[in-house]
Design a protein around this motif. Structure first.
Motif, mmCIF file in Angstrom:
data_model
loop_
_atom_site.group_PDB
_atom_site.id
_atom_site.type_symbol
_atom_site.label_atom_id
_atom_site.label_comp_id
_atom_site.label_asym_id
_atom_site.label_seq_id
_atom_site.Cartn_x
_atom_site.Cartn_y
_atom_site.Cartn_z
ATOM 1 N N TRP A 279 0.840 -1.210 0.000
ATOM 2 C CA TRP A 279 0.000 0.000 0.000
ATOM 3 C C TRP A 279 0.866 1.247 0.000
ATOM 4 O O TRP A 279 0.581 2.215 -0.718
ATOM 5 N N LEU A 280 1.932 1.252 0.796
ATOM 6 C CA LEU A 280 2.811 2.413 0.839
ATOM 7 C C LEU A 280 3.441 2.671 -0.522
ATOM 8 O O LEU A 280 3.510 3.827 -0.973
ATOM 9 N N ALA A 281 3.894 1.636 -1.182
ATOM 10 C CA ALA A 281 4.507 1.811 -2.499
ATOM 11 C C ALA A 281 3.487 2.332 -3.504
ATOM 12 O O ALA A 281 3.785 3.230 -4.311
ATOM 13 N N SER A 282 2.263 1.781 -3.448
ATOM 14 C CA SER A 282 1.224 2.211 -4.370
ATOM 15 C C SER A 282 0.799 3.654 -4.104
ATOM 16 O O SER A 282 0.645 4.454 -5.040
ATOM 17 N N THR A 289 2.493 11.026 -9.106
ATOM 18 C CA THR A 289 1.963 11.313 -10.449
ATOM 19 C C THR A 289 0.677 12.138 -10.420
ATOM 20 O O THR A 289 0.103 12.413 -11.470
ATOM 21 N N SER A 290 0.225 12.546 -9.248
ATOM 22 C CA SER A 290 -1.045 13.267 -9.120
ATOM 23 C C SER A 290 -0.849 14.772 -9.230
ATOM 24 O O SER A 290 0.245 15.294 -9.002
ATOM 25 N N THR A 291 -1.932 15.468 -9.526
ATOM 26 C CA THR A 291 -1.948 16.914 -9.348
ATOM 27 C C THR A 291 -2.029 17.203 -7.852
ATOM 28 O O THR A 291 -2.385 16.314 -7.055
ATOM 29 N N PRO A 292 -1.730 18.415 -7.437
ATOM 30 C CA PRO A 292 -1.848 18.710 -6.005
ATOM 31 C C PRO A 292 -3.233 18.419 -5.431
ATOM 32 O O PRO A 292 -3.346 17.823 -4.349
ATOM 33 N N ASP A 293 -4.278 18.816 -6.137
ATOM 34 C CA ASP A 293 -5.630 18.562 -5.633
ATOM 35 C C ASP A 293 -5.928 17.070 -5.553
ATOM 36 O O ASP A 293 -6.574 16.594 -4.602
ATOM 37 N N GLN A 294 -5.478 16.318 -6.553
ATOM 38 C CA GLN A 294 -5.688 14.873 -6.533
ATOM 39 C C GLN A 294 -4.938 14.219 -5.369
ATOM 40 O O GLN A 294 -5.442 13.291 -4.743
ATOM 41 N N ALA A 295 -3.744 14.717 -5.081
ATOM 42 C CA ALA A 295 -2.957 14.158 -3.972
ATOM 43 C C ALA A 295 -3.661 14.395 -2.645
ATOM 44 O O ALA A 295 -3.744 13.490 -1.795
ATOM 45 N N ALA A 296 -4.170 15.600 -2.431
ATOM 46 C CA ALA A 296 -4.900 15.888 -1.189
ATOM 47 C C ALA A 296 -6.134 15.008 -1.075
ATOM 48 O O ALA A 296 -6.467 14.498 0.005
ATOM 49 N N ASP A 297 -6.829 14.802 -2.194
ATOM 50 C CA ASP A 297 -8.022 13.955 -2.205
ATOM 51 C C ASP A 297 -7.674 12.508 -1.883
ATOM 52 O O ASP A 297 -8.388 11.825 -1.122
ATOM 53 N N ALA A 298 -6.569 12.018 -2.433
ATOM 54 C CA ALA A 298 -6.161 10.632 -2.175
ATOM 55 C C ALA A 298 -5.863 10.424 -0.694
ATOM 56 O O ALA A 298 -6.206 9.389 -0.116
ATOM 57 N N ILE A 299 -5.251 11.406 -0.068
ATOM 58 C CA ILE A 299 -4.955 11.287 1.359
ATOM 59 C C ILE A 299 -6.233 11.371 2.182
ATOM 60 O O ILE A 299 -6.414 10.610 3.142
ATOM 61 N N ALA A 300 -7.128 12.258 1.812
ATOM 62 C CA ALA A 300 -8.408 12.355 2.519
ATOM 63 C C ALA A 300 -9.156 11.025 2.448
ATOM 64 O O ALA A 300 -9.725 10.559 3.451
ATOM 65 N N ALA A 301 -9.168 10.407 1.264
ATOM 66 C CA ALA A 301 -9.853 9.121 1.110
ATOM 67 C C ALA A 301 -9.207 8.044 1.977
ATOM 68 O O ALA A 301 -9.895 7.225 2.599
ATOM 69 N N ALA A 302 -7.877 8.028 2.030
ATOM 70 C CA ALA A 302 -7.176 7.031 2.843
ATOM 71 C C ALA A 302 -7.505 7.206 4.322
ATOM 72 O O ALA A 302 -7.726 6.228 5.050
ATOM 73 N N LEU A 303 -7.554 8.438 4.781
ATOM 74 C CA LEU A 303 -7.906 8.698 6.174
ATOM 75 C C LEU A 303 -9.336 8.278 6.460
ATOM 76 O O LEU A 303 -9.640 7.728 7.525
ATOM 77 N N ALA A 304 -10.231 8.535 5.512
ATOM 78 C CA ALA A 304 -11.634 8.146 5.690
ATOM 79 C C ALA A 304 -11.795 6.632 5.743
ATOM 80 O O ALA A 304 -12.707 6.108 6.402
ATOM 81 N N GLU A 305 -10.893 5.920 5.069
ATOM 82 C CA GLU A 305 -10.945 4.454 5.076
ATOM 83 C C GLU A 305 -10.303 3.854 6.318
ATOM 84 O O GLU A 305 -10.250 2.627 6.466
ATOM 85 N N GLY A 306 -9.798 4.710 7.208
ATOM 86 C CA GLY A 306 -9.262 4.228 8.473
ATOM 87 C C GLY A 306 -7.769 4.056 8.528
ATOM 88 O O GLY A 306 -7.240 3.497 9.504
ATOM 89 N N MET A 307 -7.066 4.538 7.493
ATOM 90 C CA MET A 307 -5.609 4.416 7.512
ATOM 91 C C MET A 307 -5.043 5.324 8.603
ATOM 92 O O MET A 307 -5.520 6.440 8.807
ATOM 93 N N SER A 308 -4.032 4.862 9.300
ATOM 94 C CA SER A 308 -3.453 5.642 10.381
ATOM 95 C C SER A 308 -2.694 6.848 9.840
ATOM 96 O O SER A 308 -2.201 6.838 8.695
ATOM 97 N N ALA A 309 -2.590 7.870 10.668
ATOM 98 C CA ALA A 309 -1.860 9.080 10.264
ATOM 99 C C ALA A 309 -0.408 8.758 9.951
ATOM 100 O O ALA A 309 0.162 9.280 8.986
ATOM 101 N N ASP A 310 0.218 7.893 10.742
ATOM 102 C CA ASP A 310 1.616 7.552 10.493
ATOM 103 C C ASP A 310 1.800 6.845 9.159
ATOM 104 O O ASP A 310 2.782 7.087 8.449
ATOM 105 N N SER A 311 0.866 5.976 8.796
ATOM 106 C CA SER A 311 0.978 5.277 7.514
ATOM 107 C C SER A 311 0.873 6.256 6.355
ATOM 108 O O SER A 311 1.630 6.161 5.374
ATOM 109 N N VAL A 312 -0.051 7.195 6.452
ATOM 110 C CA VAL A 312 -0.192 8.208 5.408
ATOM 111 C C VAL A 312 1.087 9.042 5.319
ATOM 112 O O VAL A 312 1.622 9.297 4.229
ATOM 113 N N ASP A 314 4.050 8.181 6.191
ATOM 114 C CA ASP A 314 5.118 7.347 5.637
ATOM 115 C C ASP A 314 5.096 7.370 4.111
ATOM 116 O O ASP A 314 6.158 7.423 3.463
ATOM 117 N N ALA A 315 3.921 7.316 3.531
ATOM 118 C CA ALA A 315 3.811 7.322 2.072
ATOM 119 C C ALA A 315 4.283 8.650 1.488
ATOM 120 O O ALA A 315 4.985 8.678 0.470
#
Length: 516
Positions: A279-282, A289-312, A314-315
């Motif tokens: 998951w970290l590599a992906s 490869t994302s735009t800034p807005d897409q990157a922020a959205d990807a992190i928001a989605a990961a947090l909403a799915e329950g990913m820990s702050a440290d894991s995010v 780390d990526a």
């Protein structure tokens, strides 16, 4: 109007002579400082530390290191010296001087570096940064011209984060400081949480790292100085709040509230899922490869799915680390005397990104829920934004290149350490990366490599960034998974080879005074 007797006395003697003779600490204790000229604001006092703080601001640079060595011989601790320098820097510069706030951000890392050294050498990284600190104060001529002066909270009853942010946007520094002072009067934590939306109003390395280092240093200087520490960020943010700056971040200011609402991040309990290596590599590839807005959205989605702050975090740190390893080096157009063509040290895109991500990670750790999730989203937004400045960062060759690794024939530990030292001295960034990469593959002790790189982080100037970046990479190395951690020390080896050959000012004298 007739001057009071004591004021008349000081006027006759001369305020500079009096203060230089007895020191600010004694002058304050005697109640003598109001005797200064009426048009000079009263000075922030740091109580028992005042005389040492004044020493940091007022000692001529040619006498500083002998004075500090004398303090050490008398039993003054390195922690006390760094605390005094921190307060002197804040009072003198207030976050408004480029070299000044970079020096402020190097103080805590220098102290951490000292703790990794044997006793005779322990003071070296601290003396290096204290020399830079006073040298800049003296060069600016601000020994008696402080940027920060005493303020009062006033009668503010509702110093919300939004009001402070709006005051900064309106460049109303006085109002912003009054509001922050009111929040600090309730608690340092409330003041910090009210300050962070100002920091989040624009995303760049100095804004981010200055805010975190100010908070981090409270453990050293004491929380009673929280307002002095945090005011620096207000000054920096007001100073940078220009029309072009506001235009650049207008869409970001709309995006973050939208993502908070869309994913209901504030209401959710913090996630506890620990990411697997895949998951970290992906995720790091997505951010790369994302735009800034897409990157922020990807992190928001990961947090909403329950990913820990440290894991995010780390990526995101993996992405910033790749920036150092893929950086094509400074172009001729951007080269300077201490940062030549091909160099990657100092204010390079990778060093800046790595320091920023580390700061955002730590801000997320010490702030309230809303600020925490915003910090993580902004870390992703920032690395995606930084990448746009250097196209090679997306698909460029990551160090070490396979052909460089193949050139390293002898792979026993002693030989690799000797080759690393030689590569640094030859400023051979590619070979330094290859050696550390191979060293990690052999599972040799990381401490030996870190100690070698530490030695050069102290001896070389580093263009204001050596201490910060050394601390960032070693902290991230300690946190990272085994599959990814050696990328941090590989990047540090590259930066170390890049910065070699520019000895740090004052270091030769410091070694002589310490007999090392």
């Amino acid at each position: 109007m007739k001057l009071p007797h004591r004021r008349a006395f000081l006027a006759e003697v001369g305020q500079g002579m009096m203060v230089a003779t007895i020191g600010y600490g004694t002058a304050l204790e005697l109640g003598l400082t109001p005797a200064m000229a009426a048009d000079v604001p009263s000075r922030i006092s740091f109580g028992p530390r005042e005389s040492l703080v004044a020493l940091m601001q007022e000692t001529p640079i040619e006498r500083l290191l002998p004075s500090l060595a004398d303090q050490l011989r008398r039993g003054t601790s390195l922690r006390e010296l760094v605390a005094a320098a921190t307060l002197a820097n804040a009072r003198a510069f207030g976050g408004e001087d480029y070299i000044g706030f970079h020096t402020f951000m190097a103080l805590a890392p220098a102290l951490h570096m000292s703790e990794q050294l044997p006793e005779p050498m322990r003071a070296l990284p601290v003396l290096k940064v204290l020399y830079r600190n006073t040298d800049r104060i003296q060069a600016r001529g601000v020994a008696q011209k402080d940027t920060l002066h005493p303020i009062e909270a006033g009668a503010e009853t509702d110093p919300t984060a939004e009001r402070i942010r709006d005051a900064v946007r309106n460049k109303d520094l006085a109002q912003a400081e009054r509001l922050l002072a009111a929040a600090a009067g309730r608690s340092p934590q409330e003041a910090y949480d009210d300050l962070l939306p100002v920091v989040a109003d624009g995303v760049e390395v100095h804004r981010t790292v200055l805010a975190y280092r100010a908070w981090d240093l409270l453990d050293l200087v004491g929380r009673e100085h929280a307002l002095t520490m945090l005011r620096q960020s207000l000054h920096y943010c007001v100073d940078s709040c220009k029309p072009s700056y506001n235009e650049r971040f207008a869409s970001l200011r709309d995006l973050i509230p939208k993502l908070l609402d869309q994913y209901r991040l504030v209401e959710r309990e913090p996630g506890t899922r620990v990411a697997e290596d895949g998951w970290l590599a992906s995720m790091s590839q997505t951010l790369l490869t994302s735009t800034p807005d897409q990157a922020a959205d990807a992190i928001a989605a990961a947090l909403a799915e329950g990913m820990s702050a440290d894991s995010v975090a780390d990526a995101v740190a993996l992405v910033a680390n790749q920036f150092v390893l893929r950086d094509p080096g400074r172009s001729a157009r951007n080269a300077q005397a201490n940062k030549p063509v091909g160099s990657v040290h100092g204010d390079s895109i990778g060093v800046h990104a790595s320091d920023s991500v580390n700061a955002w990670r730590n801000i997320a750790r010490v702030s309230n829920r809303k600020n925490s999730v915003v910090s993580l989203m902004l870390s992703g937004w920032q690395v995606a934004s930084d990448r746009a400045f250097v196209p090679e960062l997306t698909n460029g060759q990551s160090q070490p290149a396979p052909e460089q690794v193949e050139k390293i024939k002898s792979r026993d530990q002693a030989s690799l350490m000797a080759q690393l030292d030689d590569a640094i001295r030859q400023q051979d960034q590619a070979r330094a990366c290859a050696v550390v990469h191979l060293y990690g593959e052999q599972n040799y002790p990381a401490a030996d490599v870190q100690h070698l790189l530490l030695r050069y982080a102290i001896s070389e100037d580093g263009a204001l960034h050596a201490e910060k970046y050394y601390h960032t990479t070693t902290e991230e190395f300690a946190r990272a998974r085994p599959a990814f951690r050696w990328g941090q020390l590989t990047a540090l080896a590259r930066v170390t080879a890049s910065e070699y050959g520019q000895p740090a000012p004052g270091m030769a004298e410091a070694k002589r005074l310490l007999n090392v």
